[in-house]
Design an enzyme around this catalytic site. Structure first.
Site, PDB file in Angstrom:
ATOM      1  CD1 TRP A  19     -10.894   7.395  38.869  1.00 50.67           C
ATOM      2  CD2 TRP A  19     -11.630   5.353  38.319  1.00 50.67           C
ATOM      3  NE1 TRP A  19     -10.837   6.614  39.994  1.00 50.67           N
ATOM      4  CE2 TRP A  19     -11.275   5.365  39.697  1.00 50.67           C
ATOM      5  CE3 TRP A  19     -12.131   4.173  37.762  1.00 50.67           C
ATOM      6  CZ2 TRP A  19     -11.401   4.230  40.505  1.00 50.67           C
ATOM      7  CZ3 TRP A  19     -12.248   3.055  38.569  1.00 50.67           C
ATOM      8  CH2 TRP A  19     -11.888   3.081  39.927  1.00 50.67           C
ATOM      9  CE1 TYR A  52     -14.084   8.543  39.522  1.00 54.13           C
ATOM     10  CE2 TYR A  52     -14.528   9.788  37.531  1.00 54.13           C
ATOM     11  CZ  TYR A  52     -14.824   8.732  38.388  1.00 54.13           C
ATOM     12  OH  TYR A  52     -15.855   7.875  38.081  1.00 54.13           O
ATOM     13  CD  GLN A 163     -21.062   7.004  35.480  1.00 58.78           C
ATOM     14  OE1 GLN A 163     -20.050   6.851  36.163  1.00 58.78           O
ATOM     15  NE2 GLN A 163     -21.340   8.145  34.886  1.00 58.78           N
ATOM     16  CE1 TYR A 191     -17.938   0.969  37.132  1.00 63.24           C
ATOM     17  CE2 TYR A 191     -19.944   2.169  37.647  1.00 63.24           C
ATOM     18  CZ  TYR A 191     -18.987   1.226  37.994  1.00 63.24           C
ATOM     19  OH  TYR A 191     -19.064   0.560  39.185  1.00 63.24           O
ATOM     20  N   GLY A 198      -9.413  -4.354  29.222  1.00 61.83           N
ATOM     21  CA  GLY A 198      -9.421  -5.816  29.328  1.00 61.83           C
ATOM     22  C   GLY A 198      -8.988  -6.328  30.687  1.00 61.83           C
ATOM     23  NE  ARG A 202      -6.265 -13.938  33.903  1.00 63.41           N
ATOM     24  CZ  ARG A 202      -6.052 -14.898  34.797  1.00 63.41           C
ATOM     25  NH1 ARG A 202      -5.883 -16.139  34.432  1.00 63.41           N
ATOM     26  NH2 ARG A 202      -6.001 -14.603  36.075  1.00 63.41           N
TER      27      ARG A 202
HETATM   28  P1  NDP Z   1     -12.367   1.936  30.610  1.00 62.99           P
HETATM   29  O1  NDP Z   1     -13.102   0.644  30.477  1.00 62.99           O
HETATM   30  O2  NDP Z   1     -12.890   3.127  29.909  1.00 62.99           O
HETATM   31  O3  NDP Z   1     -10.865   1.657  30.186  1.00 62.99           O
HETATM   32  C1  NDP Z   1      -9.875   2.634  30.229  1.00 62.99           C
HETATM   33  C2  NDP Z   1      -8.587   2.001  29.715  1.00 62.99           C
HETATM   34  O4  NDP Z   1      -8.753   1.665  28.338  1.00 62.99           O
HETATM   35  C3  NDP Z   1      -7.381   2.908  29.781  1.00 62.99           C
HETATM   36  O5  NDP Z   1      -6.306   2.102  30.215  1.00 62.99           O
HETATM   37  C4  NDP Z   1      -7.163   3.372  28.357  1.00 62.99           C
HETATM   38  O6  NDP Z   1      -5.789   3.548  28.119  1.00 62.99           O
HETATM   39  C5  NDP Z   1      -7.680   2.199  27.573  1.00 62.99           C
HETATM   40  N1  NDP Z   1      -8.229   2.591  26.257  1.00 62.99           N
HETATM   41  C6  NDP Z   1      -9.145   3.537  25.996  1.00 62.99           C
HETATM   42  N2  NDP Z   1      -9.438   3.563  24.694  1.00 62.99           N
HETATM   43  C7  NDP Z   1      -8.676   2.612  24.109  1.00 62.99           C
HETATM   44  C8  NDP Z   1      -8.530   2.168  22.769  1.00 62.99           C
HETATM   45  N3  NDP Z   1      -9.248   2.710  21.778  1.00 62.99           N
HETATM   46  N4  NDP Z   1      -7.634   1.181  22.527  1.00 62.99           N
HETATM   47  C9  NDP Z   1      -6.910   0.635  23.530  1.00 62.99           C
HETATM   48  N5  NDP Z   1      -7.022   1.005  24.812  1.00 62.99           N
HETATM   49  C10 NDP Z   1      -7.908   1.995  25.111  1.00 62.99           C
HETATM   50  O7  NDP Z   1     -12.212   2.177  32.201  1.00 62.99           O
HETATM   51  P2  NDP Z   1     -12.620   3.292  33.234  1.00 62.99           P
HETATM   52  O8  NDP Z   1     -12.529   2.640  34.559  1.00 62.99           O
HETATM   53  O9  NDP Z   1     -11.857   4.525  33.068  1.00 62.99           O
HETATM   54  O10 NDP Z   1     -14.170   3.583  32.937  1.00 62.99           O
HETATM   55  C11 NDP Z   1     -14.595   4.629  32.088  1.00 62.99           C
HETATM   56  C12 NDP Z   1     -15.129   5.809  32.871  1.00 62.99           C
HETATM   57  O11 NDP Z   1     -16.300   5.462  33.607  1.00 62.99           O
HETATM   58  C13 NDP Z   1     -14.184   6.340  33.954  1.00 62.99           C
HETATM   59  O12 NDP Z   1     -13.090   7.029  33.409  1.00 62.99           O
HETATM   60  C14 NDP Z   1     -15.132   7.143  34.777  1.00 62.99           C
HETATM   61  O13 NDP Z   1     -15.401   8.377  34.175  1.00 62.99           O
HETATM   62  C15 NDP Z   1     -16.363   6.238  34.798  1.00 62.99           C
HETATM   63  N6  NDP Z   1     -16.381   5.314  35.952  1.00 62.99           N
HETATM   64  C16 NDP Z   1     -17.397   5.465  36.872  1.00 62.99           C
HETATM   65  C17 NDP Z   1     -17.454   4.668  37.980  1.00 62.99           C
HETATM   66  C18 NDP Z   1     -18.553   4.862  38.973  1.00 62.99           C
HETATM   67  O14 NDP Z   1     -18.477   4.314  40.081  1.00 62.99           O
HETATM   68  N7  NDP Z   1     -19.578   5.619  38.637  1.00 62.99           N
HETATM   69  C19 NDP Z   1     -16.462   3.619  38.246  1.00 62.99           C
HETATM   70  C20 NDP Z   1     -15.482   3.487  37.182  1.00 62.99           C
HETATM   71  C21 NDP Z   1     -15.468   4.304  36.088  1.00 62.99           C
HETATM   72  P3  NDP Z   1      -5.193   4.830  27.315  1.00 62.99           P
HETATM   73  O15 NDP Z   1      -5.309   5.983  28.264  1.00 62.99           O
HETATM   74  O16 NDP Z   1      -3.819   4.415  27.005  1.00 62.99           O
HETATM   75  O17 NDP Z   1      -6.059   5.005  26.094  1.00 62.99           O
END
Ligand code: NDP
Length: 282
Positions: A19, A52, A163, A191, A198, A202
């Site tokens: 996403w 997306y 999911q 997901y 975070g 919070r």
């Molecule tokens: P996440 O909980 O995966 O968080 C993503 C954030 O975490 C980004 O800002 C990323 O920043 C940061 N991050 C990732 N790895 C690290 C790390 N090791 N250390 C520090 N920061 C980190 O959020 P998402 O909302 O993206 O959820 C994951 C996936 O789930 C989505 O991408 C999507 O594919 C799916 N999804 C599905 C939904 C649905 O309705 N079915 C709804 C929401 C999500 P950086 O890029 O800087 O690493």
């Protein structure tokens, strides 16, 4: 309760989300490199959706998988609810495949429940399977009552996953949805496993409980959040990252094995609700 690719390769315990990726020219290459680093580290399950970036994330995935062995990958995409009926689903799926430069999806999900009856969506999903465009189908954002309705539709019990949002700070699914799915051997894709770094809860990343466990394992708070989910049977987290370093860190979270005492400490700091709560969504 694992996701297995076309050639029988089990997808790694941690997948990759997409996403917000692929939407910006200036970060496209870095995001592509991150996905590739993940594939090389065994994160062969990649989750995306037609929603997306209006297809931009699927296009990025299509670029990132060039050179990888398709049969080893486990590619997931999702159809908008309003496209999940006979009128649009076939075109939607073909468009996703075109953007992803592949000829089948391993898993195709109904993104959330809309007005198309489950029976019609299931019929179409089965048709997509027969046509060889998808290997399996599933759903997203369905709570237990929705799942029961889905299962009551003809063929509805062919659903391969639900999911849903699941992270240490949001554990509502543990009350009834997760046990219901486990009883049917249906894995959950978690997901927002990092609560969007975070932002969704919070105090989660910086909490003393998370920090203490992280310190004990020389791990990061993100890895602790993933390790917590990996300790739950039948749960596959799909963190998203735009940076290879973070992606590799997320892959390595599989090595962080939490002790019963650590799980108890996390549990105490972020208890699961003891009664039914609304399914959390973003
Ligand atoms: P996440 O909980 O995966 O968080 C993503 C954030 O975490 C980004 O800002 C990323 O920043 C940061 N991050 C990732 N790895 C690290 C790390 N090791 N250390 C520090 N920061 C980190 O959020 P998402 O909302 O993206 O959820 C994951 C996936 O789930 C989505 O991408 C999507 O594919 C799916 N999804 C599905 C939904 C649905 O309705 N079915 C709804 C929401 C999500 P950086 O890029 O800087 O690493």
């Amino acid at each position: 309760m694992k996701f297995v690719s076309a050639n029988g390769t089990p997808a790694g315990p941690v997948g990759q989300g997409t996403w917000y990726l692929g939407e910006n020219n200036s970060t496209f290459q870095r995001e592509k490199d991150a996905l590739r680093a993940g594939i090389q580290a065994g994160m062969t399950l990649i989750d995306t959706a037609e929603m997306y970036g209006s297809g931009a994330a699927e296009t990025l995935v299509g670029e990132a998988i060039q050179g990888a062995e398709r049969e080893k990958l486990f590619l997931v995409s999702k159809v908008y609810p309003y496209n999940a009926g006979r009128r649009n689903i076939f075109r939607s799926c073909e468009n996703s495949l075109r953007r992803m430069k592949c000829d089948y999806l391993d898993l195709y999900l109904l993104h959330w429940r809309g007005s198309v009856p489950f029976a019609e969506t299931v019929e179409c999903m089965e048709e997509l399977k027969r046509r060889g465009l998808i290997r399996q189908w599933g759903v997203s954002n369905l709570d237990r009552e929705d799942m029961k309705e889905l299962f009551a539709a003809p063929g509805g019990d062919g659903c391969a996953t639900d999911q849903v949002l699941y992270h240490l700070g949001s554990r509502g699914i543990e009350y009834d949805l997760l046990p219901w799915l486990r009883a049917r051997d249906i894995p959950v894709m978690a997901y927002c496993p990092l609560a969007q770094a975070g932002l969704l809860r919070r105090g989660l990343m910086g909490s003393p409980a998370v920090k203490q466990v992280a310190q004990a394992h020389q791990a990061t708070p993100s890895q602790v959040l993933l390790a917590f989910l990996l300790a739950q049977e039948g749960v596959v987290p799909i963190p998203r990252s735009s940076r290879a370093a973070h992606t590799l860190e997320n892959a390595a979270a599989a090595e962080v094995k939490l002790t019963a005492a650590e799980l108890a400490a996390l549990n105490k700091a972020f208890p699961a609700p003891r009664r039914k709560t609304m399914l959390d969504i973003v």
